[in-house]
Enzyme design. Structure first.
Site, PDB file in Angstrom:
ATOM      1  CG  ASN A 220      -1.694   1.217   1.463  1.00  0.00           C
ATOM      2  OD1 ASN A 220      -1.801   2.042   0.558  1.00  0.00           O
ATOM      3  ND2 ASN A 220      -2.264   1.367   2.656  1.00  0.00           N
ATOM      4  CD1 TRP A 221       3.355   0.888  -2.979  1.00  0.00           C
ATOM      5  CD2 TRP A 221       3.592   2.201  -4.796  1.00  0.00           C
ATOM      6  NE1 TRP A 221       4.040   0.171  -3.924  1.00  0.00           N
ATOM      7  CE2 TRP A 221       4.205   0.946  -5.054  1.00  0.00           C
ATOM      8  CE3 TRP A 221       3.622   3.169  -5.790  1.00  0.00           C
ATOM      9  CZ2 TRP A 221       4.835   0.661  -6.262  1.00  0.00           C
ATOM     10  CZ3 TRP A 221       4.247   2.895  -7.000  1.00  0.00           C
ATOM     11  CH2 TRP A 221       4.857   1.647  -7.227  1.00  0.00           C
ATOM     12  CE  LYS A 222      -0.132   3.347   4.725  1.00  0.00           C
ATOM     13  NZ  LYS A 222      -0.061   3.488   6.172  1.00  0.00           N
TER      14      LYS A 222
ATOM     15  CD  GLU B  27      -2.874   5.655   6.769  1.00  0.00           C
ATOM     16  OE1 GLU B  27      -2.800   5.631   5.531  1.00  0.00           O
ATOM     17  OE2 GLU B  27      -1.982   5.164   7.512  1.00  0.00           O
TER      18      GLU B  27
ATOM     19  N   GLY C 195       2.884  -1.017   4.295  1.00  0.00           N
ATOM     20  CA  GLY C 195       2.937   0.386   3.906  1.00  0.00           C
ATOM     21  C   GLY C 195       4.376   0.801   3.639  1.00  0.00           C
ATOM     22  N   GLY C 196       5.016   1.388   4.655  1.00  0.00           N
ATOM     23  CA  GLY C 196       6.363   1.948   4.507  1.00  0.00           C
ATOM     24  C   GLY C 196       7.354   1.033   3.811  1.00  0.00           C
TER      25      GLY C 196
ATOM     26  N   GLY D   5       2.591   2.377  10.758  1.00  0.00           N
ATOM     27  CA  GLY D   5       3.591   3.426  10.596  1.00  0.00           C
ATOM     28  C   GLY D   5       4.317   3.799  11.880  1.00  0.00           C
TER      29      GLY D   5
ATOM     30  CD  GLU E 254      -3.398  -2.331   7.492  1.00  0.00           C
ATOM     31  OE1 GLU E 254      -2.253  -2.504   7.072  1.00  0.00           O
ATOM     32  OE2 GLU E 254      -4.088  -1.348   7.185  1.00  0.00           O
TER      33      GLU E 254
ATOM     34  CG  HIS F 182      -5.767   2.036   5.245  1.00  0.00           C
ATOM     35  ND1 HIS F 182      -5.351   3.014   6.113  1.00  0.00           N
ATOM     36  CD2 HIS F 182      -4.754   1.153   5.142  1.00  0.00           C
ATOM     37  CE1 HIS F 182      -4.114   2.731   6.509  1.00  0.00           C
ATOM     38  NE2 HIS F 182      -3.729   1.610   5.933  1.00  0.00           N
TER      39      HIS F 182
ATOM     40  CB  SER G 184       5.179  -1.686  12.074  1.00  0.00           C
ATOM     41  OG  SER G 184       4.797  -0.343  12.325  1.00  0.00           O
TER      42      SER G 184
HETATM   43  P1  PGA Z   1       2.897   0.405   7.607  1.00  0.00           P
HETATM   44  O1  PGA Z   1       1.435   0.622   6.982  1.00  0.00           O
HETATM   45  O2  PGA Z   1       3.423  -0.897   7.045  1.00  0.00           O
HETATM   46  O3  PGA Z   1       3.693   1.601   7.157  1.00  0.00           O
HETATM   47  O4  PGA Z   1       2.733   0.335   9.083  1.00  0.00           O
HETATM   48  C1  PGA Z   1       0.553  -0.451   6.801  1.00  0.00           C
HETATM   49  C2  PGA Z   1      -0.760   0.038   6.244  1.00  0.00           C
HETATM   50  O5  PGA Z   1      -1.222   1.114   6.650  1.00  0.00           O
HETATM   51  O6  PGA Z   1      -1.380  -0.615   5.386  1.00  0.00           O
END
Ligand code: PGA
Length: 248
Positions: A9-11, A96, A231-232, A170, A164, A94, A210
């Site tokens: 997930n590149w956001k 967010e 994500g990251g 993050g 999640e 998600h 994470s």
């Molecule tokens: P993260 O994000 O790996 O940076 O914690 C995961 C996500 O929000 O899907």
């Protein structure tokens, strides 16, 4: 046997040249690994990623969709627009989106319904906040999100659940493997209650929050974990591919 799904997930990250380079590097190795790779770039980079991955076997997805087919929804993207670009997946709900855009379980459910009706596999995200974890409500909160956010027609082929914990996204904080296993088992039991137990209802449940090259091995071997939403660590080919190399 369904392969483990490693979803990136590149956001809201990446310009076209980054998308081109990263997708090309993932495509050059990703399909040789023992898992299914999925890239979810920002909408603006989907077409670039689609041509970079070509027919390598890497899957493509959006990070959100609108429930309607078309119309007066400024800034939104429909399921048809995603399938038109070659997407097979879309992330919905998600945390967010839930926190930045006030999306409720009901909003997430109509998006997931639209995704499934339009031929996409919906990745429905659920997860508790830190306060909910600390007050002992994590299982109840996540169970209720699962029961209320999934499409009525959910099956193992059209729906994936991503657990999640909001406090792990993050932050570098990760639940213990016991906590992950306990939650995945709980989600499984809620799914059985809601959808029955035949094999078409053996949903893939991803862990996200994470995940990185160092902890992927342990997480992907945890009971009930069918993959990872990353994500990251999905923004660098080296770390994202290292996660795939950890697939059991
Ligand atoms: P993260 O994000 O790996 O940076 O914690 C995961 C996500 O929000 O899907």
């Amino acid at each position: 046997m369904t392969r483990i799904l490693i979803a990136g997930n590149w956001k809201m990250n990446g310009d076209i040249s980054m998308a081109q380079n990263l997708a090309t590097m993932i495509a050059s190795e990703g399909d040789a690994l023992n898992c299914e790779y999925l890239l979810c770039p920002p909408f603006t980079a989907i077409q670039t990623v689609a041509s970079a991955i070509g027919d390598s076997g890497i899957s493509l997805g959006g990070q959100d969709c609108h429930a309607a087919e078309a119309g007066a929804h400024t800034g939104d993207i429909s399921v048809g627009m995603l399938t038109d670009l070659g997407c097979g997946y879309v992330i919905v709900g998600h945390s967010e989106r839930r926190s930045n855009h006030g999306e409720t379980d009901a909003d997430v459910k109509v998006k997931a319904e639209a995704a499934v009706e339009g031929g996409l596999t919906a990745i429905v995200c659920v997860g508790e906040s830190e306060a909910e974890r600390e007050s002992g409500d994590a299982l109840a909160v996540v169970g209720s999100q699962v029961a209320s956010s999934l499409p009525d027609a959910a099956s193992a082929t059209n729906t994936v659940i991503a657990y999640e914990p909001v406090w792990a996204i993050g932050t570098g904080k990760v639940p213990t493997v016991e906590q992950i296993a306990e939650m995945h088992l709980h989600i499984k039991s809620v799914l059985t209650q809601e959808f029955g137990s035949d094999s078409s209802k053996t949903f893939r449940i991803l862990y996200g929050g994470s995940v990185n090259a160092e902890n992927a091995d342990e997480i992907l071997r945890t009971d009930g974990v069918g993959g990872a939403l990353v994500g990251g660590a999905s923004l660098k080919a080296e770390s994202f591919l290292a996660i795939g190399r950890s697939c059991p």
